[in-house]
Design a protein around this motif. Structure first.
Motif, PDB file in Angstrom:
ATOM      1  N   UNK A 137      42.970  39.626 105.148  1.00 40.68           N
ATOM      2  CA  UNK A 137      42.323  40.893 104.790  1.00 40.68           C
ATOM      3  C   UNK A 137      42.585  41.969 105.838  1.00 40.68           C
ATOM      4  N   UNK A 138      42.493  41.592 107.106  1.00 43.55           N
ATOM      5  CA  UNK A 138      42.684  42.561 108.194  1.00 43.55           C
ATOM      6  C   UNK A 138      44.087  43.162 108.154  1.00 43.55           C
ATOM      7  N   UNK A 139      45.015  42.437 107.530  1.00 46.88           N
ATOM      8  CA  UNK A 139      46.397  42.922 107.401  1.00 46.88           C
ATOM      9  C   UNK A 139      46.730  43.362 105.977  1.00 46.88           C
ATOM     10  N   UNK A 140      45.699  43.664 105.218  1.00 44.83           N
ATOM     11  CA  UNK A 140      45.841  44.169 103.849  1.00 44.83           C
ATOM     12  C   UNK A 140      46.632  43.230 102.937  1.00 44.83           C
ATOM     13  N   UNK A 141      46.360  41.936 103.110  1.00 44.14           N
ATOM     14  CA  UNK A 141      46.911  40.938 102.179  1.00 44.14           C
ATOM     15  C   UNK A 141      45.733  40.278 101.486  1.00 44.14           C
ATOM     16  N   UNK A 142      45.767  40.225 100.147  1.00 47.22           N
ATOM     17  CA  UNK A 142      44.675  39.554  99.440  1.00 47.22           C
ATOM     18  C   UNK A 142      45.159  38.218  98.880  1.00 47.22           C
ATOM     19  N   UNK A 143      44.559  37.102  99.340  1.00 49.28           N
ATOM     20  CA  UNK A 143      44.983  35.790  98.859  1.00 49.28           C
ATOM     21  C   UNK A 143      44.465  35.510  97.449  1.00 49.28           C
ATOM     22  N   UNK A 144      45.358  35.086  96.576  1.00 51.60           N
ATOM     23  CA  UNK A 144      45.016  34.791  95.180  1.00 51.60           C
ATOM     24  C   UNK A 144      45.453  33.363  94.862  1.00 51.60           C
ATOM     25  N   UNK A 145      44.527  32.560  94.377  1.00 50.57           N
ATOM     26  CA  UNK A 145      44.878  31.201  93.942  1.00 50.57           C
ATOM     27  C   UNK A 145      45.906  31.306  92.823  1.00 50.57           C
ATOM     28  N   UNK A 146      46.982  30.550  92.917  1.00 53.08           N
ATOM     29  CA  UNK A 146      48.064  30.723  91.929  1.00 53.08           C
ATOM     30  C   UNK A 146      47.781  30.016  90.612  1.00 53.08           C
ATOM     31  N   UNK A 147      46.880  29.018  90.620  1.00 49.63           N
ATOM     32  CA  UNK A 147      46.646  28.196  89.422  1.00 49.63           C
ATOM     33  C   UNK A 147      45.467  28.742  88.617  1.00 49.63           C
ATOM     34  N   UNK A 148      45.505  28.482  87.327  1.00 46.95           N
ATOM     35  CA  UNK A 148      44.443  28.992  86.444  1.00 46.95           C
ATOM     36  C   UNK A 148      43.633  27.846  85.848  1.00 46.95           C
ATOM     37  N   UNK A 149      42.382  28.129  85.536  1.00 43.90           N
ATOM     38  CA  UNK A 149      41.470  27.130  84.977  1.00 43.90           C
ATOM     39  C   UNK A 149      41.967  26.560  83.653  1.00 43.90           C
ATOM     40  N   UNK A 150      41.381  25.464  83.227  1.00 44.84           N
ATOM     41  CA  UNK A 150      41.712  24.812  81.954  1.00 44.84           C
ATOM     42  C   UNK A 150      40.925  25.467  80.811  1.00 44.84           C
ATOM     43  N   UNK A 151      41.399  25.312  79.577  1.00 42.59           N
ATOM     44  CA  UNK A 151      40.711  25.953  78.442  1.00 42.59           C
ATOM     45  C   UNK A 151      39.233  25.565  78.323  1.00 42.59           C
ATOM     46  N   UNK A 152      38.875  24.349  78.762  1.00 44.69           N
ATOM     47  CA  UNK A 152      37.457  23.955  78.663  1.00 44.69           C
ATOM     48  C   UNK A 152      36.608  24.548  79.795  1.00 44.69           C
TER      49      UNK A 152
END
Ligand code: PHE
Ligand code: FE
Length: 295
Positions: free
Chosen positions: A107-122
């Motif tokens: 954050x201090x270096x203006x980078x936002x970490x985003x989890x690359x994987x997405x939840x399951x349909x359920x």
């Protein structure tokens, strides 16, 4: 822009992913399944239809500026074109939750970490750890807002300082993140609106946070927020309301060191409590509130 060196491919419990020396990964876009893309499309459409009546305009504008709803999971590289030009932030892909210092350094270096994987349909309505939908849809649109973008960077710098001071300071700072970045409300001419990522990424809590009579809605006060426990297992019992992002940025500008010292000597406020000193927009009915310990 510094392109991190790719060190190796790593077998993770979610597949085979290129990992950089920095600990971030390359978004394995080609490995998303049809189901993954459908989950994104479903969640995106559902929230985009719901949120005009609930989210603040800056969030909705950010969402549309990115074109996140053009079909399937967005490519981070495409989003970074828009983001970099607007506020100098960039998204980095990660496997999941990071150690505090690593998160603050991003954050201090203006980078936002985003989890690359997405939840399951359920898991459309709930999952216990942040996934791509929460991180990207919830957090990234507001990084196009210059004042909010600066607040997030300042938070990262403040995090490093709090970490060096100790665990109690860190808890006070974490509460600030929780009640602003994750669960914040903002006053607008149209009434209270959502800006917190934890709310806008949840259909149920989007409606609850604005429409329900159960929770308290209280004017933002820095020390009050930093001293208030929160729930991680239910919708929030109290929401804090800012007037605008400038208020948030200005209130958090001063050195927190004396605040940490003061709060170390005072006992925290329970998540559901209202104090005589509060500016109360709504005193919650507490209907349906779970008993049990707050964080
Ligand atoms: N001013 C804070 C400090 O001295 C840093 C900070 C800024 C923390 C913005 C949170 C949000 O620690
Ligand atoms: Fe989050």
């Amino acid at each position: 822009m510094d392109i991190p060196r790719r060190v190796e491919h790593q077998q993770t419990d979610r597949g085979y992913v290129p990992v950089y020396a920095t600990g971030t990964v390359e978004q394995p876009w080609a490995s998303y399944s049809k189901t993954d893309h459908d989950v994104w499309d479903t969640l995106y459409r559902r929230q985009r239809e719901l949120l005009p009546a609930y989210a603040c305009q800056a969030f909705l504008d950010g969402l549309d500026a990115f074109g996140m709803g053009e079909g399937g999971i967005p490519r981070f590289d495409d989003l970074n074109e828009v983001l970099g030009k607007a506020t100098g932030w960039r998204i980095v892909a990660v496997e999941g939750l990071l150690p505090d210092e690593v998160f603050f350094d991003h954050l201090a270096n203006r980078r936002f970490p985003v989890s690359w994987w997405i939840r399951k349909p359920e898991q459309l309505d709930y999952l216990s750890e942040p996934d791509l939908f929460h991180d990207l849809f919830g957090h990234v649109p507001l990084l196009l807002n210059p004042v909010f973008a600066d607040y997030m960077q300042a938070y990262g710098k403040g995090g490093m300082k709090a970490h060096a001071i100790g665990p109690e300071a860190l808890m006070n700072l974490t509460r600030l993140y929780w009640y602003t970045v994750e669960f914040g409300l903002i006053r607008t001419d149209a009434g209270l609106r959502i800006y917190g990522a934890g709310i806008v990424s949840s259909k149920g809590e989007s409606v609850y946070a604005i429409d329900s009579a159960a929770p308290n809605r209280i004017g933002f006060d820095l020390e009050r927020v930093m001293n208030t426990r929160y729930r991680i297992d239910t919708y929030q019992q109290t929401y804090f309301v800012i007037d605008d992002f400038a208020q948030l940025f200005d209130a958090t500008g001063p050195d927190f060191t004396p605040i940490y010292a003061r709060l170390a000597d005072s006992s925290p406020v329970a998540a559901a409590d209202v104090l005589p000193t509060d500016t109360v927009y709504q005193r919650g009915t507490r209907e349906g509130f779970a008993n049990g310990a707050d964080n």
